[in-house]
Design a protein around this motif. Structure first.
Motif, short mmCIF file in Angstrom:
data_model
loop_
_atom_site.label_atom_id
_atom_site.label_comp_id
_atom_site.label_asym_id
_atom_site.label_seq_id
_atom_site.Cartn_x
_atom_site.Cartn_y
_atom_site.Cartn_z
N SER A 1 8.93 -36.08 -114.41
CA SER A 1 8.85 -35.09 -113.35
C SER A 1 9.32 -35.75 -112.06
O SER A 1 8.70 -36.69 -111.58
CB SER A 1 7.41 -34.61 -113.21
N LEU A 2 10.43 -35.26 -111.55
CA LEU A 2 10.97 -35.82 -110.33
C LEU A 2 10.37 -35.11 -109.13
O LEU A 2 10.43 -33.90 -109.02
CB LEU A 2 12.49 -35.69 -110.30
N ARG A 3 9.82 -35.86 -108.25
CA ARG A 3 9.28 -35.32 -107.02
C ARG A 3 10.00 -36.01 -105.88
O ARG A 3 9.63 -37.12 -105.49
CB ARG A 3 7.79 -35.53 -106.93
N PRO A 4 11.04 -35.37 -105.38
CA PRO A 4 11.80 -36.03 -104.32
C PRO A 4 10.96 -36.20 -103.07
O PRO A 4 10.09 -35.40 -102.76
CB PRO A 4 12.96 -35.07 -104.07
N ALA A 5 11.23 -37.29 -102.39
CA ALA A 5 10.57 -37.50 -101.11
C ALA A 5 11.01 -36.39 -100.16
O ALA A 5 12.11 -35.85 -100.29
CB ALA A 5 10.95 -38.87 -100.54
N HIS A 6 10.17 -36.04 -99.24
CA HIS A 6 10.56 -35.01 -98.29
C HIS A 6 10.03 -35.33 -96.91
O HIS A 6 9.05 -36.06 -96.76
CB HIS A 6 10.10 -33.62 -98.74
#
Length: 134
Positions: free
Chosen positions: A15-20
């Motif tokens: 599960s990719l959770r891009p930095a924001h």
């Protein structure tokens, strides 16, 4: 007819959770025509876009440049709508964004040889007038 049902499971993907990053929303839109003095030569958009690029590089700003057409009494002209946002990569206060938008509007007014340029903010609109072109 034989069924071709596949029973192999798909490989699991992480599960990719891009930095924001986030910043409060504040925008400005600069409207500048490309026809000198309403009835003169039409400037190639590459000239103001180069001016915009130089300015945003120098101050850390992100803008959009959209072609538009101004239609007014007895005429029309091509122009640009330059959108300024509070880009989270370069977050700033509303006052700083307004200041940068006003500086950029003045640069565009002079480089595009316009009499007037409008800058629209969320709660007010400013019209700059060029004393050198009147």
């Amino acid at each position: 007819m034989q069924s071709t049902k596949q029973t192999d499971a798909l490989p699991s993907t992480p599960s990719l959770r891009p930095a924001h990053k986030a910043a409060p929303t504040y925008t400005a839109t600069i409207y500048v025509g490309l026809k000198r003095h309403y009835d003169g030569d039409i400037m190639d958009r590459s000239i103001p876009v180069a001016e915009i690029q130089h300015y945003v590089d120098s101050v850390g700003l992100c803008v959009t440049v959209t072609d538009t057409t101004f239609v007014y009494g007895d005429g029309s002209e091509p122009g640009l709508a330059v959108g300024v946002i509070n880009y989270p990569r370069f977050p700033a206060s509303p006052e700083a964004i307004e200041g940068k938008a006003m500086v950029l509007a003045e640069i565009l007014m002079r480089s595009c040889r316009q009499w007037r340029v409008s800058v629209v903010f969320p709660d007010h609109t400013v019209m700059l007038e060029n004393p050198d072109e009147n």
